[in-house]
Scaffold this motif. Structure first.
Motif, PDB file in Angstrom:
ATOM      1  N   ALA A  42       0.924  -1.128   0.381  1.00  0.00           N
ATOM      2  CA  ALA A  42      -0.074  -0.032  -0.092  1.00  0.00           C
ATOM      3  C   ALA A  42       0.886   1.180  -0.070  1.00  0.00           C
ATOM      4  CB  ALA A  42      -0.831  -0.029   1.213  1.00  0.00           C
ATOM      5  N   ASN A  43       2.035   1.188   0.825  1.00  0.00           N
ATOM      6  CA  ASN A  43       2.844   2.378   0.816  1.00  0.00           C
ATOM      7  C   ASN A  43       3.430   2.745  -0.614  1.00  0.00           C
ATOM      8  OD1 ASN A  43       2.668   2.855   3.751  1.00  0.00           O
ATOM      9  ND2 ASN A  43       4.565   1.754   4.072  1.00  0.00           N
ATOM     10  N   ALA A  44       3.963   1.532  -1.130  1.00  0.00           N
ATOM     11  CA  ALA A  44       4.502   1.762  -2.703  1.00  0.00           C
ATOM     12  C   ALA A  44       3.396   2.114  -3.643  1.00  0.00           C
ATOM     13  CB  ALA A  44       5.237   0.408  -2.893  1.00  0.00           C
ATOM     14  N   VAL A  45       2.115   1.561  -3.549  1.00  0.00           N
ATOM     15  CA  VAL A  45       1.473   1.859  -4.606  1.00  0.00           C
ATOM     16  C   VAL A  45       0.844   3.390  -4.262  1.00  0.00           C
ATOM     17  CG1 VAL A  45      -1.048   1.502  -5.427  1.00  0.00           C
ATOM     18  CG2 VAL A  45       0.393  -0.442  -4.824  1.00  0.00           C
ATOM     19  N   ARG A  46       0.812   3.906  -3.090  1.00  0.00           N
ATOM     20  CA  ARG A  46       0.426   5.286  -2.657  1.00  0.00           C
ATOM     21  C   ARG A  46       1.261   6.340  -3.513  1.00  0.00           C
ATOM     22  NH1 ARG A  46      -0.321   4.417   1.861  1.00  0.00           N
ATOM     23  NH2 ARG A  46       1.422   5.456   2.744  1.00  0.00           N
ATOM     24  N   ARG A  47       2.386   5.836  -3.090  1.00  0.00           N
ATOM     25  CA  ARG A  47       3.666   6.814  -3.668  1.00  0.00           C
ATOM     26  C   ARG A  47       4.163   6.893  -5.031  1.00  0.00           C
ATOM     27  NH1 ARG A  47       7.064   4.689   1.900  1.00  0.00           N
ATOM     28  NH2 ARG A  47       5.567   6.051   3.317  1.00  0.00           N
ATOM     29  N   LEU A  48       3.822   5.506  -5.483  1.00  0.00           N
ATOM     30  CA  LEU A  48       4.157   5.847  -7.027  1.00  0.00           C
ATOM     31  C   LEU A  48       2.987   6.420  -7.748  1.00  0.00           C
ATOM     32  CD1 LEU A  48       5.828   2.034  -7.250  1.00  0.00           C
ATOM     33  CD2 LEU A  48       6.615   4.298  -7.597  1.00  0.00           C
ATOM     34  N   ARG A  49       1.875   6.207  -7.458  1.00  0.00           N
ATOM     35  CA  ARG A  49       0.888   6.742  -7.778  1.00  0.00           C
ATOM     36  C   ARG A  49       0.953   8.393  -7.825  1.00  0.00           C
ATOM     37  NH1 ARG A  49      -4.636   3.769  -5.618  1.00  0.00           N
ATOM     38  NH2 ARG A  49      -4.611   1.818  -7.218  1.00  0.00           N
ATOM     39  N   GLU A  50       1.271   9.007  -6.814  1.00  0.00           N
ATOM     40  CA  GLU A  50       1.548  10.292  -6.530  1.00  0.00           C
ATOM     41  C   GLU A  50       2.664  10.749  -7.530  1.00  0.00           C
ATOM     42  OE1 GLU A  50       1.061  14.134  -5.076  1.00  0.00           O
ATOM     43  OE2 GLU A  50      -0.440  12.403  -4.929  1.00  0.00           O
ATOM     44  N   ALA A  51       3.775   9.970  -7.477  1.00  0.00           N
ATOM     45  CA  ALA A  51       4.866  10.708  -8.041  1.00  0.00           C
ATOM     46  C   ALA A  51       4.805  10.178  -9.683  1.00  0.00           C
ATOM     47  CB  ALA A  51       6.324   9.901  -7.593  1.00  0.00           C
ATOM     48  N   ALA A  52       4.122   9.616 -10.117  1.00  0.00           N
ATOM     49  CA  ALA A  52       4.102   8.974 -11.582  1.00  0.00           C
ATOM     50  C   ALA A  52       3.887  10.187 -12.405  1.00  0.00           C
ATOM     51  CB  ALA A  52       3.313   7.853 -11.808  1.00  0.00           C
ATOM     52  N   PRO A  53       2.548  10.771 -12.006  1.00  0.00           N
ATOM     53  CA  PRO A  53       2.345  12.060 -12.993  1.00  0.00           C
ATOM     54  C   PRO A  53       3.523  12.885 -12.999  1.00  0.00           C
ATOM     55  CG  PRO A  53       0.548  11.500 -11.702  1.00  0.00           C
ATOM     56  CD  PRO A  53       1.601  10.966 -11.124  1.00  0.00           C
ATOM     57  N   TYR A  54       4.105  13.301 -11.863  1.00  0.00           N
ATOM     58  CA  TYR A  54       5.178  14.177 -12.104  1.00  0.00           C
ATOM     59  C   TYR A  54       6.254  13.600 -13.061  1.00  0.00           C
ATOM     60  CZ  TYR A  54       8.846  17.556 -10.171  1.00  0.00           C
ATOM     61  OH  TYR A  54      10.089  17.998  -9.855  1.00  0.00           O
ATOM     62  N   ASP A 105       6.226  -9.981  -7.103  1.00  0.00           N
ATOM     63  CA  ASP A 105       6.073  -8.638  -6.014  1.00  0.00           C
ATOM     64  C   ASP A 105       6.140  -7.443  -6.699  1.00  0.00           C
ATOM     65  OD1 ASP A 105       6.474 -10.677  -3.728  1.00  0.00           O
ATOM     66  OD2 ASP A 105       8.718 -10.460  -3.698  1.00  0.00           O
ATOM     67  N   ALA A 106       6.986  -7.148  -7.660  1.00  0.00           N
ATOM     68  CA  ALA A 106       7.134  -5.789  -8.060  1.00  0.00           C
ATOM     69  C   ALA A 106       5.590  -5.551  -9.121  1.00  0.00           C
ATOM     70  CB  ALA A 106       8.163  -5.809  -9.120  1.00  0.00           C
ATOM     71  N   ALA A 107       5.315  -6.868  -9.672  1.00  0.00           N
ATOM     72  CA  ALA A 107       4.189  -6.550 -10.698  1.00  0.00           C
ATOM     73  C   ALA A 107       2.849  -6.504  -9.547  1.00  0.00           C
ATOM     74  CB  ALA A 107       3.953  -7.991 -11.458  1.00  0.00           C
ATOM     75  N   ARG A 108       2.884  -7.081  -8.535  1.00  0.00           N
ATOM     76  CA  ARG A 108       1.552  -6.805  -7.600  1.00  0.00           C
ATOM     77  C   ARG A 108       1.383  -5.046  -7.365  1.00  0.00           C
ATOM     78  NH1 ARG A 108       3.404 -10.131  -3.921  1.00  0.00           N
ATOM     79  NH2 ARG A 108       3.873  -8.476  -2.553  1.00  0.00           N
ATOM     80  N   VAL A 109       2.678  -4.639  -7.163  1.00  0.00           N
ATOM     81  CA  VAL A 109       2.673  -3.252  -6.869  1.00  0.00           C
ATOM     82  C   VAL A 109       2.226  -2.396  -8.281  1.00  0.00           C
ATOM     83  CG1 VAL A 109       4.132  -0.964  -6.357  1.00  0.00           C
ATOM     84  CG2 VAL A 109       4.105  -3.297  -4.916  1.00  0.00           C
ATOM     85  N   LEU A 110       2.744  -2.652  -9.106  1.00  0.00           N
ATOM     86  CA  LEU A 110       2.493  -1.999 -10.404  1.00  0.00           C
ATOM     87  C   LEU A 110       1.460  -2.111 -11.085  1.00  0.00           C
ATOM     88  CD1 LEU A 110       6.448  -2.303 -11.607  1.00  0.00           C
ATOM     89  CD2 LEU A 110       5.368  -0.234 -10.785  1.00  0.00           C
ATOM     90  N   ASP A 111       0.844  -3.128 -10.961  1.00  0.00           N
ATOM     91  CA  ASP A 111      -0.450  -3.616 -11.581  1.00  0.00           C
ATOM     92  C   ASP A 111      -1.425  -2.531 -10.905  1.00  0.00           C
ATOM     93  OD1 ASP A 111       0.339  -5.403 -13.201  1.00  0.00           O
ATOM     94  OD2 ASP A 111      -0.327  -7.096 -11.884  1.00  0.00           O
ATOM     95  N   ALA A 112      -1.369  -2.572  -9.468  1.00  0.00           N
ATOM     96  CA  ALA A 112      -2.204  -1.747  -8.762  1.00  0.00           C
ATOM     97  C   ALA A 112      -2.064  -0.024  -8.941  1.00  0.00           C
ATOM     98  CB  ALA A 112      -1.992  -1.733  -7.294  1.00  0.00           C
ATOM     99  N   VAL A 113      -0.750   0.127  -9.344  1.00  0.00           N
ATOM    100  CA  VAL A 113      -0.357   1.616  -9.719  1.00  0.00           C
ATOM    101  C   VAL A 113      -0.859   2.099 -10.865  1.00  0.00           C
ATOM    102  CG1 VAL A 113       1.519   3.514 -10.309  1.00  0.00           C
ATOM    103  CG2 VAL A 113       1.648   1.784  -8.258  1.00  0.00           C
ATOM    104  N   GLY A 114      -1.058   1.291 -11.857  1.00  0.00           N
ATOM    105  CA  GLY A 114      -1.504   1.488 -13.368  1.00  0.00           C
ATOM    106  C   GLY A 114      -0.972   2.885 -14.002  1.00  0.00           C
ATOM    107  N   HIS A 115       0.003   3.291 -13.835  1.00  0.00           N
ATOM    108  CA  HIS A 115       0.523   4.383 -14.500  1.00  0.00           C
ATOM    109  C   HIS A 115       1.912   4.157 -15.438  1.00  0.00           C
ATOM    110  CE1 HIS A 115       1.680   8.605 -15.415  1.00  0.00           C
ATOM    111  NE2 HIS A 115       0.368   8.934 -14.801  1.00  0.00           N
ATOM    112  N   PRO A 116       1.599   4.547 -16.734  1.00  0.00           N
ATOM    113  CA  PRO A 116       2.709   4.023 -17.430  1.00  0.00           C
ATOM    114  C   PRO A 116       4.310   4.543 -16.956  1.00  0.00           C
ATOM    115  CG  PRO A 116       1.261   5.844 -18.894  1.00  0.00           C
ATOM    116  CD  PRO A 116       0.675   5.372 -17.524  1.00  0.00           C
ATOM    117  N   ALA A 117       4.234   5.555 -16.260  1.00  0.00           N
ATOM    118  CA  ALA A 117       5.260   6.247 -15.715  1.00  0.00           C
ATOM    119  C   ALA A 117       5.916   5.686 -14.541  1.00  0.00           C
ATOM    120  CB  ALA A 117       5.245   7.978 -15.575  1.00  0.00           C
TER     121      ALA A 117
END
Length: 266
Positions: free
Chosen positions: A116-128, A149-161
């Motif tokens: 959850a930490n990783a998903v939240r922070r990557l979602r916030e940082a990806a548009p920047y 492990d990594a894909a589980r996070v990135l699938d949830a982030v769902g941002h190309p950046a």
């Protein structure tokens, strides 16, 4: 195939020398370790960044990625982590690098909380990052060492950046086969980080092909325009052989053999 190597293998080396070695031995780009011990890092002033880019341009070598130390799954407040991510993205943009490497760093936390930490922070940082033309890559490492492990996070982030950096050592230590790592990481993959070690009990770096890692299986299936980056961890193992010109040349030749022959080159 395109080739790079990490300056982790040349700790504290001036940028001109690292770039010169890359240019002389067939590596098109460098992965720059972004740490205060090194010539360039996230707190480097604009003049140093401009001079560094000029040095690289003169050498004909680019920056593949800025290897930062932000830990996106770590405990604590989001603010400092996001500030570090933004600083790394700005450094990458200033150096015309397409990628920033970050770590998970969620050791000691329950898995769902680290995710959850990783998903939240990557979602916030990806548009920047996207606005700066940079992609943040979560390395398969520490608390999230496998492709799953990594894909589980990135699938949830769902941002190309937001993508993945596949460190072959850690997926192997995590018991994941290369074909499974590649399947899991799929469209998230930015580039592949290769290395070799003597055994799971001795992670001292050795020349590519001299150790036990399944490099042929990892390289197989890499797109023709993909990047292979050799990370020789001499900074952490000062007793390892120096990463000099002949070793760089042999390493690149070994990678070329893997590209041509795949698993047969193991």
């Amino acid at each position: 195939m395109r080739y790079a190597f990490s300056t982790l293998g040349l700790p504290g080396t001036p940028l001109a020398r690292s770039a010169g070695l890359a240019a002389a031995h067939g590596y098109e780009r460098l992965e720059l370790r972004a740490h205060p011990e090194e010539p360039l890092h996230s707190q480097s002033p604009p003049a140093d960044r401009t001079a560094g880019l000029r040095t690289l341009t003169r050498s004909g070598v680019g920056v593949l990625g800025v290897a930062g130390y932000a830990k996106v799954a770590a405990p604590g407040a989001d603010g400092p982590v996001l500030a570090e991510l933004r600083a790394l993205v700005r450094l990458a943009a200033d150096l015309e690098a397409p990628y920033v490497r970050v770590f998970p760093g969620g050791a000691g936390l329950p898995g769902p909380l680290a995710d959850a930490n990783a998903v939240r922070r990557l979602r916030e940082a990806a548009p920047y990052a996207e606005r700066h033309g940079v992609r943040i890559l979560l390395e398969t490492h520490d608390s999230h060492r496998t492709g799953a492990d990594a894909a589980r996070v990135l699938d949830a982030v769902g941002h190309p950046a937001a993508g993945a950096l596949w460190d072959v050592l850690h997926t192997w230590l995590g018991g994941e086969r290369p074909d499974e790592s590649r399947r899991r990481l799929g469209p998230h993959l930015g580039y592949l980080q290769v290395k070799d070690v003597a055994s799971a009990d001795d992670l001292t770096p050795v020349p590519l092909g001299a150790g036990v890692l399944p490099l042929g299986g990892a390289v197989a299936g890499t797109p023709a325009d993909g990047w292979l980056c050799w990370e020789y961890e001499r900074r952490w193992y000062p007793g390892a052989a120096e990463l000099a010109g002949p070793q760089l040349a042999r390493g690149r030749a070994h990678l070329e053999g893997l590209v041509v022959h795949g698993d047969q080159a193991e």
